[in-house]
Motif scaffolding. Structure first.
Motif, PDB file in Angstrom:
ATOM      1  N   SER A 408       0.847  -1.192   0.000  1.00 12.15           N
ATOM      2  CA  SER A 408       0.000   0.000   0.000  1.00 12.15           C
ATOM      3  C   SER A 408       0.886   1.246   0.000  1.00 12.15           C
ATOM      4  O   SER A 408       1.823   1.349   0.800  1.00 12.15           O
ATOM      5  N   PRO A 409       0.591   2.207  -0.874  1.00  7.50           N
ATOM      6  CA  PRO A 409       1.428   3.417  -0.911  1.00  7.50           C
ATOM      7  C   PRO A 409       1.289   4.280   0.336  1.00  7.50           C
ATOM      8  O   PRO A 409       2.174   5.068   0.653  1.00  7.50           O
ATOM      9  N   ARG A 410       0.156   4.147   1.027  1.00  8.53           N
ATOM     10  CA  ARG A 410      -0.035   4.935   2.241  1.00  8.53           C
ATOM     11  C   ARG A 410      -1.001   4.243   3.177  1.00  8.53           C
ATOM     12  O   ARG A 410      -2.115   3.902   2.795  1.00  8.53           O
ATOM     13  N   LYS A 411      -0.577   4.030   4.393  1.00 10.10           N
ATOM     14  CA  LYS A 411      -1.422   3.433   5.424  1.00 10.10           C
ATOM     15  C   LYS A 411      -2.104   4.554   6.203  1.00 10.10           C
ATOM     16  O   LYS A 411      -1.495   5.587   6.481  1.00 10.10           O
ATOM     17  N   ILE A 412      -3.357   4.328   6.561  1.00  4.18           N
ATOM     18  CA  ILE A 412      -4.169   5.354   7.215  1.00  4.18           C
ATOM     19  C   ILE A 412      -4.557   4.899   8.619  1.00  4.18           C
ATOM     20  O   ILE A 412      -5.033   3.782   8.805  1.00  4.18           O
ATOM     21  N   TRP A 413      -4.362   5.765   9.600  1.00  3.28           N
ATOM     22  CA  TRP A 413      -4.794   5.454  10.963  1.00  3.28           C
ATOM     23  C   TRP A 413      -5.141   6.747  11.683  1.00  3.28           C
ATOM     24  O   TRP A 413      -4.282   7.554  11.990  1.00  3.28           O
ATOM     25  N   TRP A 414      -6.425   6.951  11.913  1.00  2.00           N
ATOM     26  CA  TRP A 414      -6.851   8.117  12.673  1.00  2.00           C
ATOM     27  C   TRP A 414      -7.483   7.683  13.999  1.00  2.00           C
ATOM     28  O   TRP A 414      -7.999   6.582  14.133  1.00  2.00           O
ATOM     29  N   GLN A 415      -7.429   8.601  14.982  1.00  2.00           N
ATOM     30  CA  GLN A 415      -8.087   8.384  16.271  1.00  2.00           C
ATOM     31  C   GLN A 415      -8.870   9.645  16.635  1.00  2.00           C
ATOM     32  O   GLN A 415      -8.413  10.765  16.386  1.00  2.00           O
ATOM     33  N   PHE A 416     -10.026   9.417  17.242  1.00  2.00           N
ATOM     34  CA  PHE A 416     -10.879  10.516  17.710  1.00  2.00           C
ATOM     35  C   PHE A 416     -11.270  10.249  19.150  1.00  2.00           C
ATOM     36  O   PHE A 416     -11.649   9.135  19.514  1.00  2.00           O
ATOM     37  N   PHE A 417     -11.204  11.277  19.969  1.00  2.00           N
ATOM     38  CA  PHE A 417     -11.667  11.200  21.353  1.00  2.00           C
ATOM     39  C   PHE A 417     -12.624  12.356  21.617  1.00  2.00           C
ATOM     40  O   PHE A 417     -12.420  13.468  21.134  1.00  2.00           O
ATOM     41  N   GLY A 418     -13.658  12.069  22.425  1.00  2.00           N
ATOM     42  CA  GLY A 418     -14.525  13.123  22.910  1.00  2.00           C
ATOM     43  C   GLY A 418     -15.868  13.211  22.237  1.00  2.00           C
ATOM     44  O   GLY A 418     -16.476  12.209  21.871  1.00  2.00           O
ATOM     45  N   ASP A 419     -16.325  14.462  22.050  1.00  5.96           N
ATOM     46  CA  ASP A 419     -17.658  14.739  21.542  1.00  5.96           C
ATOM     47  C   ASP A 419     -17.514  15.706  20.358  1.00  5.96           C
ATOM     48  O   ASP A 419     -16.856  16.740  20.481  1.00  5.96           O
ATOM     49  N   ASN A 420     -18.111  15.377  19.226  1.00  5.57           N
ATOM     50  CA  ASN A 420     -17.972  16.247  18.050  1.00  5.57           C
ATOM     51  C   ASN A 420     -19.088  17.286  18.031  1.00  5.57           C
ATOM     52  O   ASN A 420     -20.011  17.252  17.233  1.00  5.57           O
ATOM     53  N   VAL A 421     -18.966  18.236  18.962  1.00  2.21           N
ATOM     54  CA  VAL A 421     -19.947  19.311  19.088  1.00  2.21           C
ATOM     55  C   VAL A 421     -19.229  20.659  19.015  1.00  2.21           C
ATOM     56  O   VAL A 421     -18.040  20.772  19.290  1.00  2.21           O
ATOM     57  N   GLY A 422     -19.983  21.704  18.638  1.00  5.48           N
ATOM     58  CA  GLY A 422     -19.417  23.042  18.577  1.00  5.48           C
ATOM     59  C   GLY A 422     -18.787  23.336  17.233  1.00  5.48           C
ATOM     60  O   GLY A 422     -19.055  22.677  16.233  1.00  5.48           O
TER      61      GLY A 422
END
Length: 494
Positions: A408-422
């Motif tokens: 794969s030319p690029r591996k993707i890994w994201w993380q999100f914490f919390g509340d997606n408000v505002g």
């Protein structure tokens, strides 16, 4: 803690919270069964104490029963073992053919092409996802945990504290933990939802069927722009297949991503050959002359050719046959308190199926995520077996890993914490990093980072749990993700 002390803690805690282990003498009208002893304490209920009694009785009575064979069940089992309360006391009833495993693998590494080292069991049995011991079927046997595979519970008698399974087994429980998870939302049969070549991914059997289809597929259509859609599409790219993703929303992962963030990911997928049909509605799936799916027909009359279709449109909590335990009508699932106790003494619910108080945001929530499955199971069992009384305090966390196969030319890994408000502030150019901050009333409520370092990912939950006031102007003027995270880190001590 000694075994005797642990035993007294269990009884004391159970009586205090009125979620006691049943102190019961089973009654039966059957005249063909031998005498049954009255079970009045935990020590006398060990399986070997009644193994010589008739087979019907030996198969009927359990101190602890977990219904469901998913990740939550595996982590609950480990916690029972850690408290020396599993051997001869714990039974797991599952519709699965395998011991509990880390389910996220099914839409990620399991779907990799065969030449790119796909994941396979026993490689991802619980609890390897959190760095724990691999709990294969042998592990449960060695720990004295009784497993009923491919035998789901079909009914419960709350008054008699009994469960009936699909095969007709009758199990009497002292304490019951419901961890039945979710089932995939399906297209109705009348519009082609059950055609050969149409796939849903919830278990190993589903994933095996999908891999078999991918091996001979040419044109793949994925319905749904959420986690399943993104992960399966990335796997399809590894197979070098003609791949189209169809969804009714305006952008990918609309429940979490901002339009700007989605655009970055959509461009990356398009660079890998994936086509998107956004804002599209499906009328039906059409079969070819061989009876397999051949096309997806849209409401506007257009047809998209497909020999393999994957449906990823969400999931529903598997609450049947437990409606009487008490459901939450707003978020779905079984209503529990901060110890995962239901309204029925002795019955608990954990994982995807639990509607629980989300303490940090003061609302009832139901979270479909592996991290919550692990933590809720551990919290519940500790509350049941020890003097633990503090409320479950979960911080919402989501992540995804895609394009991780060899080549794969690029591996993707994201993380999100919390509340997606505002309001949101986006920093970085996605080459490779990008960060999105959610700010409400000046406080940092949520943060997502793509391609972060280990240290940066470890910072995210600290930031969001503290909900510090941040200088929005400084954050907006940050020249890099690293600088933005340093500004947010500094707000923790200001």
């Amino acid at each position: 803690m000694s075994s005797g002390s642990r035993l007294m803690a269990v009884i004391s805690n159970s009586l205090q919270i009125k979620h006691r282990l049943s102190l019961w003498c089973p009654q039966s009208a059957s005249i063909n069964r031998t005498h049954r002893p009255c079970l009045i304490g935990l020590g006398s209920v060990r399986r070997r104490s009644y193994v010589a009694v008739s087979s019907a009785f030996a198969n009927e009575n359990r101190e602890f029963v977990i219904v469901g064979g998913g990740n939550a069940a595996g982590y609950a089992a480990r916690t029972f073992v850690e408290h020396d309360m599993a051997d001869g006391r714990l039974c797991i009833v599952s519709k699965e053919a395998f011991a509990p495993y880390e389910r996220p693998a099914l839409t990620k590494a399991y779907l990799f092409p065969l030449d790119k080292k796909p994941a396979r069991l026993p490689g991802f049995h619980t609890c390897v996802g959190s760095g724990g011991e691999r709990q294969t079927a042998d592990w449960y046997q060695e720990k004295g945990i009784e497993m009923f595979y491919e035998d789901p519970v079909t009914s419960i008698d709350i008054e008699k504290q009994t469960l009936t399974t699909n095969s007709g087994k009758l199990l009497k429980y002292g304490s019951l933990i419901i961890s039945t998870g979710c089932t995939a939302s399906r297209f109705p049969e009348k519009i082609g939802g059950n055609l050969p070549g149409v796939h849903y991914v919830r278990d190993v059997a589903d994933a095996d069927l999908l891999v078999s289809s991918l091996e001979r597929a040419r044109k793949v259509v994925i319905v749904g722009g959420g986690y399943i859609g993104m992960e399966v599409a990335a796997a399809a790219v590894g197979w070098k297949l003609d791949t189209t993703v169809i969804f009714p929303e305006n952008h990918l992962l609309q429940r979490l991503f901002t339009p700007s963030l989605s655009r970055r990911y959509e461009e990356l997928y398009q660079e890998n050959g994936v086509k998107f049909l956004k804002g599209a509605s499906i009328k039906n799936l059409e079969a070819g002359t061989d009876g397999r799916v051949a096309a997806v027909k849209l409401e506007d009359g257009s047809n998209i050719e497909a020999d393999t279709v994957i449906i990823g449109i969400g999931a529903k909590p598997a609450v049947s046959p437990f409606e009487r335990v008490g459901l939450n009508t707003s978020v779905g699932g079984i209503q529990v308190d901060g110890q995962f106790r239901t309204s029925i003494p002795g019955i608990f619910a954990v994982g995807d199926v639990a509607a629980f108080p989300l303490k940090i945001y003061d609302r009832i929530a139901r979270v479909e995520h592996v991290d919550h499955a692990r933590r809720s199971a551990q919290h519940c069992v500790k509350a049941l077996l020890s003097a633990q009384t503090h409320t479950y305090d979960y911080l919402p966390y989501f992540y995804s890993r895609v394009f991780e196969y060899e080549g794969s030319p690029r591996k993707i890994w994201w993380q999100f914490f919390g509340d997606n408000v505002g309001e949101t502030i986006e920093i970085g150019d996605f080459d490779p990093k990008i960060a999105t901050f959610w700010i409400e009333s000046g406080k940092l409520k949520g943060v997502l980072v793509e391609s972060g370092s280990t240290e940066e990912f470890q910072l995210l939950p600290k930031l969001v749990r503290s909900q510090p006031f941040v200088d929005k102007a400084k954050l907006q003027n940050a020249s890099s993700v690293e600088e933005a995270l340093d500004i947010a880190r500094a707000s923790l001590t200001s």
